[in-house]
Design a protein around this motif. Structure first.
Motif, PDB file in Angstrom:
ATOM      1  N   ASP A  21     -30.750  73.909   3.265  1.00  0.00           N
ATOM      2  CA  ASP A  21     -31.037  75.090   2.450  1.00  0.00           C
ATOM      3  C   ASP A  21     -30.167  76.263   2.875  1.00  0.00           C
ATOM      4  OD1 ASP A  21     -32.942  73.725   1.059  1.00  0.00           O
ATOM      5  OD2 ASP A  21     -34.590  74.354   2.347  1.00  0.00           O
ATOM      6  N   ARG A  73     -33.034  72.450  -5.786  1.00  0.00           N
ATOM      7  CA  ARG A  73     -32.313  72.866  -4.581  1.00  0.00           C
ATOM      8  C   ARG A  73     -31.895  74.335  -4.632  1.00  0.00           C
ATOM      9  NH1 ARG A  73     -31.085  68.698  -1.206  1.00  0.00           N
ATOM     10  NH2 ARG A  73     -31.505  66.618  -2.037  1.00  0.00           N
ATOM     11  N   GLY A  74     -32.511  75.097  -5.516  1.00  0.00           N
ATOM     12  CA  GLY A  74     -32.337  76.545  -5.480  1.00  0.00           C
ATOM     13  C   GLY A  74     -31.424  77.137  -6.520  1.00  0.00           C
ATOM     14  N   ASP A  80     -28.004  72.229  -9.937  1.00  0.00           N
ATOM     15  CA  ASP A  80     -27.649  71.801  -8.587  1.00  0.00           C
ATOM     16  C   ASP A  80     -26.687  70.623  -8.657  1.00  0.00           C
ATOM     17  OD1 ASP A  80     -29.728  73.487  -7.088  1.00  0.00           O
ATOM     18  OD2 ASP A  80     -30.988  72.357  -8.478  1.00  0.00           O
ATOM     19  N   GLY A 112     -25.802  76.823   1.781  1.00  0.00           N
ATOM     20  CA  GLY A 112     -26.272  75.517   2.237  1.00  0.00           C
ATOM     21  C   GLY A 112     -25.134  74.537   2.415  1.00  0.00           C
TER      22      GLY A 112
END
Length: 478
Positions: free
Chosen positions: A115, A142-143, A10, A91
């Protein structure tokens, strides 16, 4: 093995707003910051990638990037240093703004970071990972590592090259086969609960050992290094006694980014063929040097970082110690001497000198310098041993060795605020006084314990050795 170090994770944009606080607002009891400048820099996985690139490595950053102004600024900062391969993301780019004065953060403002779905990594990401000499996953929760397709690619990479995974409590678990995972103490405590280790005591070495062992087995990793801040790092292989790598003492005004420096250094060393134990030892040294230099707030985009081999001890770190102290508005103190056989008089003087400021640098006479001053039989200990003994004292922050008969040249380079001399000099002009005063410093005298000296210790050892039956005086003299 040739190929880039690929950093996956991220990416964030960090901004430091720097200024001076000299008054309180008239309408509220809050400090007023007169802004002097703003310093943007890469954050998160982007910081880890930048630090690796500043080590002189070819680096590719794979990160979800939004289509917004913050992401454009981030790519602009990174472009001169490394290649960026974006992963589509719905995002917004997280921006962390720290308002700082005199080396301290007053407040942090977080914006962005909404998100959104992480898109398919695509064929370019697959090609980059296939060409990697090592992979660093910098997960900031954060994915970035949640994509099943990307995790499949990372698992394949872990089976082929060293993969280092720096986890986050909100992030995904490491893929099986990682060469090294690098949680900090609190991250290890939270993650190990899943594998039956309670999160009761967080900070002990024993607790870190239990958690490192459980995480290595549970994550299917070859090794787990639990970083322990100022105490260094513990390396566990899932069984057997762990390796503890202590950190040298360094002044710490801002530890931000130390984890990224640790992970980037470890991944680079593994790419070079180092063993996990060697990589962790080098990473502790690199993180210590990074913190001593001021942490993330001292990162300059476009500048080279200290190499991962910097040990964080000895004369190599003197400039970093002084810079960090001054960045925090502190006072630099220096003292000097031969310190041949360290005794109570030395320790009393060093402790008194350290109490005068916020860091103490010792100017140490080299072996040749001691011989010229004391005679051909001295020193009793070589300069590297004398330096290491001094560095082990809690009151000593750094040591610089000088070869001249006097410390003036060393002092001119250090420019301390206070030069402290131990001995019976009260009321007399110290030889170094005018030099130190030339940049606004002060030369002072400290009390010295009577009857303590290296010469007296040597004389006592020889006298007692000569009195022993069948004594070997040559051994005593040695």
């Amino acid at each position: 093995m040739s190929g880039p170090l690929v950093v996956v994770g991220d990416a964030l944009l960090d901004v430091d707003v720097l200024g001076a606080v000299e008054r309180v607002a008239p309408d509220a009891p809050v400090p007023v910051l007169d802004v002097a400048e703003e310093r943007p820099r890469p954050g998160g996985a982007a910081l880890a990638a930048l630090l690796a690139a500043q080590d002189g490595r070819e680096v590719v950053l794979v990160a979800p990037l939004a289509d917004d102004a913050a992401a454009a600024r981030l790519r602009e900062l990174l472009a001169p240093h490394l290649r960026v391969v974006p992963v589509p993301w719905g995002g917004s780019t997280p921006v962390k703004t720290r308002v700082r004065s005199a080396g301290q953060s007053l407040v942090r403002l977080d914006t962005g970071g909404a998100d959104g779905p992480v898109g398919d990594p695509g064929p370019e990401v697959a090609r980059v990972l296939e060409s990697a000499s090592a992979v660093l996953v910098a997960d900031y929760g954060r994915g970035a590592t949640s994509s099943p397709a990307l995790r499949t690619l990372l698992a394949r990479a872990a089976a082929r090259v060293p993969l280092v995974w720096d986890p986050h409590p909100r992030g995904a678990s490491p893929v099986p086969g990682a060469r090294l995972c690098t949680p900090n103490g609190s991250e290890a405590a939270r993650a190990a609960v899943e594998f039956g280790v309670p999160a009761d005591v967080e900070g002990t070495v024993a607790a870190a050992s239990r958690r490192g062992e459980a995480l290595a087995r549970g994550w299917g990793a070859a090794a787990v290094s639990v970083t322990l801040g100022a105490r260094g790092a513990l390396l566990s292989f899932g069984e057997g006694a762990p390796l503890v790598v202590p950190a040298p003492f360094v002044p710490c005004a801002d530890p931000c980014g130390a984890g990224d420096r640790f992970a980037a250094a470890a991944a680079g060393l593994l790419a070079d063929g180092a063993l996990p134990s060697e990589a962790v030892t080098g990473a502790v040294a690199a993180a210590s040097a990074f913190v001593a230099a001021g942490g993330a707030s001292a990162v300059r985009v476009g500048a080279a970082a200290p190499p991962a081999s910097v040990a964080g001890t000895g004369s190599d770190r003197v400039a970093d110690v002084i810079a960090a102290t001054r960045a925090a508005g502190g006072t630099v103190v220096a003292t000097g001497g031969c310190f041949d056989l360290l005794h109570a008089g030395h320790v009393a003087t060093l402790e008194a000198a350290r109490a005068l400021g916020d860091c103490l640098v010792v100017c140490l006479n080299s072996d040749d310098s001691v011989r010229r001053l004391k005679g051909p039989e001295r020193p009793l200990q070589p300069q590297d041993d004398r330096r290491r003994v001094l560095e082990a004292l809690a009151c000593v922050d750094a040591v610089v060795v000088f070869d001249e008969d006097t410390p003036e040249a060393a002092l001119a380079g250090l420019r301390p605020d206070v030069w402290a001399k131990g001995g019976d000099y009260a009321g007399t002009e110290l030889p170094e006084s005018k030099l130190v005063q030339s940049w606004g410093g002060a030369a002072v005298v400290l009390p010295y314990l009577d009857g303590r000296s290296t010469t007296a210790l040597v004389r006592t050892a020889r006298d007692r050795g000569a009195a022993l039956p069948n004594s070997n005086s040559r051994f005593i003299d040695a």
